[in-house]
Design a protein around this motif. Structure first.
Motif, PDB file in Angstrom:
ATOM      1  N   LYS A  90     -14.072  27.013   6.674  1.00  0.00           N
ATOM      2  CA  LYS A  90     -15.093  27.665   5.535  1.00  0.00           C
ATOM      3  C   LYS A  90     -16.120  27.017   5.077  1.00  0.00           C
ATOM      4  O   LYS A  90     -16.093  25.319   4.878  1.00  0.00           O
ATOM      5  CB  LYS A  90     -14.681  28.364   4.459  1.00  0.00           C
ATOM      6  CG  LYS A  90     -15.739  28.618   3.514  1.00  0.00           C
ATOM      7  CD  LYS A  90     -15.485  29.850   2.476  1.00  0.00           C
ATOM      8  CE  LYS A  90     -16.301  30.436   1.102  1.00  0.00           C
ATOM      9  NZ  LYS A  90     -16.099  30.732   0.726  1.00  0.00           N
ATOM     10  N   LEU A  91     -17.493  26.074   6.187  1.00  0.00           N
ATOM     11  CA  LEU A  91     -18.399  25.391   4.859  1.00  0.00           C
ATOM     12  C   LEU A  91     -18.480  25.364   3.983  1.00  0.00           C
ATOM     13  O   LEU A  91     -18.362  26.789   3.584  1.00  0.00           O
ATOM     14  CB  LEU A  91     -19.787  25.692   5.961  1.00  0.00           C
ATOM     15  CG  LEU A  91     -20.740  24.882   5.824  1.00  0.00           C
ATOM     16  CD1 LEU A  91     -20.506  22.955   6.243  1.00  0.00           C
ATOM     17  CD2 LEU A  91     -21.499  25.550   6.445  1.00  0.00           C
ATOM     18  N   VAL A  92     -18.337  24.666   3.358  1.00  0.00           N
ATOM     19  CA  VAL A  92     -18.431  24.394   1.756  1.00  0.00           C
ATOM     20  C   VAL A  92     -20.057  23.330   0.651  1.00  0.00           C
ATOM     21  O   VAL A  92     -19.614  23.814   0.078  1.00  0.00           O
ATOM     22  CB  VAL A  92     -16.631  24.248   0.857  1.00  0.00           C
ATOM     23  CG1 VAL A  92     -16.074  25.325   1.627  1.00  0.00           C
ATOM     24  CG2 VAL A  92     -16.248  22.447   1.639  1.00  0.00           C
ATOM     25  N   GLY A  93     -20.424  22.706   2.377  1.00  0.00           N
ATOM     26  CA  GLY A  93     -21.081  21.276   1.498  1.00  0.00           C
ATOM     27  C   GLY A  93     -22.299  20.904   2.889  1.00  0.00           C
ATOM     28  O   GLY A  93     -20.980  21.039   3.476  1.00  0.00           O
ATOM     29  N   VAL A 120     -21.877  17.060   6.584  1.00  0.00           N
ATOM     30  CA  VAL A 120     -21.129  18.910   6.232  1.00  0.00           C
ATOM     31  C   VAL A 120     -18.925  19.051   6.194  1.00  0.00           C
ATOM     32  O   VAL A 120     -18.773  18.430   6.349  1.00  0.00           O
ATOM     33  CB  VAL A 120     -21.096  19.436   7.505  1.00  0.00           C
ATOM     34  CG1 VAL A 120     -22.570  20.280   7.778  1.00  0.00           C
ATOM     35  CG2 VAL A 120     -20.943  19.561   8.881  1.00  0.00           C
ATOM     36  N   ARG A 121     -19.138  20.043   4.968  1.00  0.00           N
ATOM     37  CA  ARG A 121     -17.478  19.668   4.774  1.00  0.00           C
ATOM     38  C   ARG A 121     -16.988  20.920   4.614  1.00  0.00           C
ATOM     39  O   ARG A 121     -18.001  22.313   4.310  1.00  0.00           O
ATOM     40  CB  ARG A 121     -17.934  18.926   2.944  1.00  0.00           C
ATOM     41  CG  ARG A 121     -15.769  19.398   2.919  1.00  0.00           C
ATOM     42  CD  ARG A 121     -15.874  18.474   0.882  1.00  0.00           C
ATOM     43  NE  ARG A 121     -16.451  16.903   1.373  1.00  0.00           N
ATOM     44  CZ  ARG A 121     -16.550  15.930   0.160  1.00  0.00           C
ATOM     45  NH1 ARG A 121     -16.448  17.014  -0.927  1.00  0.00           N
ATOM     46  NH2 ARG A 121     -16.186  14.969   0.905  1.00  0.00           N
ATOM     47  N   TYR A 122     -16.298  21.059   5.195  1.00  0.00           N
ATOM     48  CA  TYR A 122     -15.395  22.565   5.400  1.00  0.00           C
ATOM     49  C   TYR A 122     -13.714  21.955   4.404  1.00  0.00           C
ATOM     50  O   TYR A 122     -13.457  21.629   4.007  1.00  0.00           O
ATOM     51  CB  TYR A 122     -14.841  22.294   7.166  1.00  0.00           C
ATOM     52  CG  TYR A 122     -15.963  22.580   7.948  1.00  0.00           C
ATOM     53  CD1 TYR A 122     -16.057  24.240   8.170  1.00  0.00           C
ATOM     54  CD2 TYR A 122     -17.117  21.555   8.268  1.00  0.00           C
ATOM     55  CE1 TYR A 122     -17.431  24.558   9.060  1.00  0.00           C
ATOM     56  CE2 TYR A 122     -17.941  21.891   9.232  1.00  0.00           C
ATOM     57  CZ  TYR A 122     -18.626  23.039   9.581  1.00  0.00           C
ATOM     58  OH  TYR A 122     -19.025  23.640  10.479  1.00  0.00           O
ATOM     59  N   GLN A 123     -13.207  23.806   4.267  1.00  0.00           N
ATOM     60  CA  GLN A 123     -12.064  24.003   3.508  1.00  0.00           C
ATOM     61  C   GLN A 123     -11.612  25.127   4.279  1.00  0.00           C
ATOM     62  O   GLN A 123     -12.226  25.627   4.804  1.00  0.00           O
ATOM     63  CB  GLN A 123     -12.602  23.820   2.266  1.00  0.00           C
ATOM     64  CG  GLN A 123     -11.000  24.204   1.742  1.00  0.00           C
ATOM     65  CD  GLN A 123     -11.797  24.945  -0.393  1.00  0.00           C
ATOM     66  OE1 GLN A 123     -12.203  25.150  -0.305  1.00  0.00           O
ATOM     67  NE2 GLN A 123     -11.377  23.979  -1.026  1.00  0.00           N
ATOM     68  N   LEU A 181     -11.209  17.218   4.202  1.00  0.00           N
ATOM     69  CA  LEU A 181     -12.404  17.839   6.002  1.00  0.00           C
ATOM     70  C   LEU A 181     -14.184  16.883   5.497  1.00  0.00           C
ATOM     71  O   LEU A 181     -14.690  18.250   5.065  1.00  0.00           O
ATOM     72  CB  LEU A 181     -11.614  18.558   6.551  1.00  0.00           C
ATOM     73  CG  LEU A 181     -11.783  19.022   7.648  1.00  0.00           C
ATOM     74  CD1 LEU A 181     -11.190  20.634   8.379  1.00  0.00           C
ATOM     75  CD2 LEU A 181     -13.301  18.612   8.516  1.00  0.00           C
ATOM     76  N   ASP A 182     -14.534  16.270   6.504  1.00  0.00           N
ATOM     77  CA  ASP A 182     -15.863  16.296   6.191  1.00  0.00           C
ATOM     78  C   ASP A 182     -16.760  15.319   7.339  1.00  0.00           C
ATOM     79  O   ASP A 182     -15.614  15.690   8.705  1.00  0.00           O
ATOM     80  CB  ASP A 182     -16.576  14.984   5.666  1.00  0.00           C
ATOM     81  CG  ASP A 182     -15.937  15.375   4.036  1.00  0.00           C
ATOM     82  OD1 ASP A 182     -17.191  16.225   3.587  1.00  0.00           O
ATOM     83  OD2 ASP A 182     -15.804  14.809   3.981  1.00  0.00           O
ATOM     84  N   LEU A 183     -17.332  16.004   7.968  1.00  0.00           N
ATOM     85  CA  LEU A 183     -18.362  16.039   9.352  1.00  0.00           C
ATOM     86  C   LEU A 183     -19.198  15.361   9.264  1.00  0.00           C
ATOM     87  O   LEU A 183     -20.132  15.843   8.372  1.00  0.00           O
ATOM     88  CB  LEU A 183     -17.456  17.400  10.916  1.00  0.00           C
ATOM     89  CG  LEU A 183     -16.843  17.758  11.153  1.00  0.00           C
ATOM     90  CD1 LEU A 183     -17.410  19.054  11.550  1.00  0.00           C
ATOM     91  CD2 LEU A 183     -16.032  16.892  11.990  1.00  0.00           C
TER      92      LEU A 183
END
Length: 198
Positions: A2-5, A19-22, A31-33
């Motif tokens: 899920k995209l969170v940031g 972008v940060r996912y969780q 988890l950062d891309l």
């Protein structure tokens, strides 16, 4: 996932976007891309340079006191096609394919350049943040005109080594192929005329 940031840098397009996912099963794993514009370049050169920047950033974080006990492994090739459904690595003869394949244009570019964006680099690291041990992975892929960096860090208490390996590989095989990048440069303001008889 899920995209969170999301974070971008207005006025500084070279800094790209992060972008940060969780994952709901592992909420403590970070988890950062990051997607950076690099332009047309030799894939191996871009990946080598990008990994050198990752190493320097980790060393700088340790020098500033943000990390302690930093240990880094060797940079190795990493092929997204070898990631199985559970995140384990398949033998080269049993390469899996990501669920979403690249667009026709991306495939043509990759073939013309003799490179495949799914083959990138991986750097493993371990360090402590305020006495908490963390395992970390940095992945780099060069796709089209962009460098894609994945950084995943988590506690070995929450995810032991083998599970962390599978989780991080699965995350990259899931997210990297579906990333879509759209240029926001000035070239979109120009009209290009193509002679259909040429």
């Amino acid at each position: 996932f899920k995209l969170v940031g999301m974070k971008d840098y207005p006025g500084d397009p070279a800094s790209g976007v992060g972008v940060r996912y969780q994952h709901e099963d592992f909420p403590t794993v970070r988890l950062d891309l990051f997607v950076y514009p690099t332009g047309r370049a030799d894939r191996d050169t871009v990946l080598a340079s990008g990994m050198e920047e990752v190493r320097r950033a980790l060393e700088s974080a340790e020098a500033q006191g943000n990390y302690s006990g930093l240990e880094m492994g060797d940079v190795v090739d990493f092929d997204l096609r070898r990631v199985g459904a559970d995140g384990s690595l398949l033998p080269p003869s049993e390469q899996a394919r990501p669920d979403r394949r690249a667009t026709d244009a991306e495939v043509l570019v990759a073939v013309a350049k003799g490179a495949d964006y799914r083959i990138g680099r991986l750097l493993e690291a371990r360090f402590k943040v305020r006495d908490q041990a963390l395992d970390s992975r940095a992945y780099l892929f060069y796709r089209g005109l962009y460098l894609i960096k994945g950084r995943i860090s988590g506690s070995p208490i929450d995810l032991p080594r083998e599970a962390f390996d599978r989780f991080t590989h699965h995350a990259m095989a899931t997210l990297v192929p579906v990333l879509a990048t759209r240029s926001t440069g000035g070239c979109f303001k120009r009209e290009i005329f193509v002679d259909p008889d040429a």
